[in-house]
Write a protein that holds these residues in place. Structure first.
Motif, short mmCIF file in Angstrom:
data_model
loop_
_atom_site.label_atom_id
_atom_site.label_comp_id
_atom_site.label_asym_id
_atom_site.label_seq_id
_atom_site.Cartn_x
_atom_site.Cartn_y
_atom_site.Cartn_z
N ILE A 118 0.78 -1.11 0.38
CA ILE A 118 0.16 0.20 -0.06
C ILE A 118 1.05 1.20 0.22
O ILE A 118 2.22 1.28 -0.49
CB ILE A 118 -1.13 -0.12 1.52
CG1 ILE A 118 -0.32 0.19 2.14
CG2 ILE A 118 -1.82 -0.58 1.19
CD1 ILE A 118 -1.14 0.11 3.83
N ALA A 119 0.32 2.60 0.29
CA ALA A 119 1.38 3.42 0.08
C ALA A 119 0.71 4.12 1.31
O ALA A 119 0.01 4.36 1.74
CB ALA A 119 0.97 4.26 -1.08
N VAL A 120 1.78 5.40 1.96
CA VAL A 120 1.14 6.25 2.82
C VAL A 120 0.50 7.88 1.95
O VAL A 120 2.24 7.97 1.08
CB VAL A 120 1.86 6.72 3.59
CG1 VAL A 120 1.60 7.85 4.84
CG2 VAL A 120 2.32 5.11 4.47
N ARG A 121 0.04 8.66 1.96
CA ARG A 121 0.01 9.63 1.11
C ARG A 121 -1.22 10.84 2.64
O ARG A 121 -1.69 11.09 2.93
CB ARG A 121 -0.56 9.40 -0.44
CG ARG A 121 0.49 8.62 -0.51
CD ARG A 121 1.54 9.61 -2.05
NE ARG A 121 1.86 9.06 -2.49
CZ ARG A 121 3.17 7.51 -2.61
NH1 ARG A 121 3.52 7.33 -1.28
NH2 ARG A 121 3.14 6.99 -3.55
N CYS A 122 0.08 11.73 2.35
CA CYS A 122 -0.58 13.00 3.24
C CYS A 122 -1.53 12.38 4.15
O CYS A 122 -2.68 12.83 5.02
CB CYS A 122 -1.75 13.82 2.16
SG CYS A 122 -1.61 14.01 0.33
#
Ligand SMILES: Cc1ncc(COP(=O)(O)O)c(C=O)c1O
Length: 427
Positions: A393-397
Motif C-alpha cells: 500500500i502507500a502512505v500519502r498525506c
C-alpha cells in the motif's frame, strides 16, 4: 496469478523506487498489490507488446502507435483524436497551461477584457487567483507557483483546504464558493490523490464556463477507472499520466486540449514535431530553411501541443496495448466491483477508528488513523506490511492509501486486514 513487482509505500510523489520493490523471495505468499495509484501492473498483453518492441530487429517507428493512442484515449474520455496531444508528464501539461494563462494575464493586465474559450470576461484590479486543492499532487501545482512568483503580486494561489470532518459543505461546495471575483484558473483533479475525496468536476465546469474561468484538470488518478468525460466536464485542458489507471509504464501524459484555445495557446517547447510541413515525407529539412528559419505553421489539431523529442518506441506499444484493454471496460461496472471489494475493508477500518472521506472513489481510498500518527511511523508500518506480509500500500498525506485494481480479490483484502491488525494495532 503472477507475482508482480510493487511500489514504494512511503514516497511523497508516486515514483517507483527499486529500493522498495517487493521481492517475492521474502515470502512465499502472493503479493497483494494495493498501490495501483502509484504504479499500475502491466497486463500480459501490455508486457507482450513491450517485449515485442524491444526484441524487434529494429525498434519500431512510433507513428502508428501514436495515432492509435490518440484515438483510443479520445474514446476513453469522449473526445476526438484531434483534441489529444502527448506530453512526457502531467507537470509538463500543467506548466503549458499555466504559461498560456500567464501570457494572457500579463499581455492584457488588470482591468482589461480577457478571452478564455468562447466567453468574454472583465478582469479587476484584485490579484488573479488560481484555485488548487490543499495537498494537491505537486505536478499540478508547481506550474502555477512559478507564474505566481513571476507575476509581481498580480497572481496568487487560492488553496482550498480539506473540508473539516464535521463540515456540512462538500469539497466541491467549498471550491464553488471560491469561484467568485477574479479567478484566473481553476486546476483540479476529479479526486484527491491521497484519500480519494471526490470533486464534482461537472458542477465546477458549469460554473467555470459561466464565469469564463479555464478549468485545468489533472485526471491521472481517475481516467481509465472512473468516468472522466470531457463532453460533461468541458475542461480547457485535461492531462493524464499513463502509469496509473491507464495501466502503462511511466513516461507520458495524454492530454485533451479544448478546441477553443487551439489557435491562441502555444506549445511549451519549440520544435518541428507539432508543425505541418504539408507532407509526411521526411527529407532532412532540406530546402525548408529561409532567412527567418524554418516554416512555423502548426498542425491545426492538438498535435500542435505535442512535446518535442522522438516518442519512446517501447513505451508507446505498451500504452497502446493497455488502452486497447481499457476501452473495453465498463467503467460503471468496474467501480461497482471495486466498491463491493472495498466495502468490508472500510467497515473494518471504521470499527478500528480510521476515518475516510464520506464521498470517495472506490479504486482509491485513504484511511486516516483518528489518533495523530507520525508520517514516519505510518511509513514504517507500510514498509512492514510490504516486507513481512507482501502487502503493498502507500502512505500519502497522513493516510494509508489503498488502491486496488480489478484483479484484486476479497482474500487480498483479508490479507490487508490481517497485516494491519498485526502491524498497526497501536496506532
Ligand atoms: C494526481 C497525480 N497527478 C500526476 C501524477 C504524475 O505526475 P507527473 O507525470 O508529472 O510525474 C501523479 C503521480 O505520480 C498523481 O498522483
Amino acid at each position: 496469478m503472477v507475482e508482480h513487482e510493487t511500489a514504494a509505500p512511503g514516497y511523497n510523489d508516486d515514483d517507483e523506487s527499486p529500493r522498495s520493490q517487493c521481492s517475492a523471495s521474502r515470502s512465499s505468499s502472493r503479493v497483494v498489490y494495493l498501490n495501483n495509484a502509484g504504479q499500475a501492473r502491466l497486463s500480459d498483453a501490455a508486457k507482450r507488446a513491450g517485449i515485442h518492441a524491444l526484441t524487434s530487429p529494429i525498434l519500431p517507428y512510433a507513428d502508428v502507435d501514436l495515432r492509435k493512442i490518440r484515438n483510443l484515449f479520445a474514446t476513453v474520455i469522449g473526445a476526438t483524436e484531434a483534441d489529444v496531444c502527448i506530453h512526457p508528464s502531467t507537470a509538463f501539461s500543467i506548466t503549458m497551461a499555466a504559461e498560456n494563462i500567464f501570457r494572457r494575464h500579463v499581455e492584457n493586465g488588470s482591468g482589461a477584457t480577457r478571452r478564455v474559450g468562447d466567453v468574454e470576461a472583465t478582469t479587476t484590479t484584485q490579484p488573479g487567483r488560481i484555485i488548487v486543492l490543499e495537498d494537491q499532487m505537486c505536478s499540478a501545482v508547481y506550474g502555477w507557483q512559478d507564474i505566481v512568483q513571476r507575476s509581481k503580486g498580480t497572481l496568487k494561489l487560492d488553496i482550498v483546504p480539506f473540508p473539516s470532518p464535521d463540515a456540512c459543505a462538500s469539497w466541491t461546495d467549498l471550491i464553488l464558493e471560491r469561484l467568485e471575483g477574479n479567478v484566473v484558473a481553476c486546476c483540479l483533479p476529479p479526486l484527491h490523490w491521497s484519500d480519494g475525496s471526490l470533486i464534482d468536476l461537472v458542477r465546477v465546469g458549469d460554473v467555470c464556463r459561466a464565469k469564463s474561468v479555464p478549468l485545468i484538470v489533472d485526471s491521472t488518478q481517475a481516467t481509465g477507472i472512473m468516468e472522466c468525460d470531457v463532453k460533461r466536464i468541458q475542461p480547457t485542458l485535461m492531462a493524464c499520466s499513463v502509469h496509473k489507471w491507464l495501466r502503462s509504464c511511466s513516461g507520458a501524459s495524454l492530454v485533451y486540449v479544448h478546441p477553443s484555445v487551439r489557435d491562441e495557446w502555444q506549445p511549451l517547447d519549440q520544435h518541428g514535431r507539432g508543425r505541418d510541413f504539408g507532407t509526411p515525407a521526411y527529407d532532412a529539412s532540406k530546402d525548408e530553411m529561409s532567412d527567418d528559419g524554418y516554416p512555423t505553421t502548426f498542425f491545426k489539431d492538438a498535435r500542435k501541443f505535442d512535446s518535442g523529442g522522438k516518442p519512446n518506441p517501447v513505451l508507446l506499444p505498451i500504452l497502446r496495448a493497455s488502452l486497447e484493454e481499457i476501452v473495453t471496460l465498463d467503467i460503471e461496472e468496474a467501480q461497482q466491483q471495486l466498491r463491493a471489494l472495498m466495502s468490508p475493508f472500510l467497515e473494518w477500518a471504521t470499527r478500528h477508528g480510521y476515518t475516510f472521506p464520506t464521498s470517495h472513489a472506490h479504486h482509491l481510498v485513504g484511511i486516516r488513523p483518528t489518533s495523530q500518527a507520525s508520517t514516519e511511523k505510518m511509513i514504517a508500518i507500510a514498509e512492514r506490511l510490504e516486507s513481512a506480509h507482501n502487502v503493498c500500500i502507500a502512505v500519502r498525506c497522513g493516510a494509508f492509501r489503498i488502491s486496488p485494481y480489478l484483479d484484486c480479490t476479497p482474500s487480498d483484502m483479508d490479507r490487508l486486514v490481517q497485516a494491519l491488525e498485526q502491524e498497526a494495532l497501536h496506532l
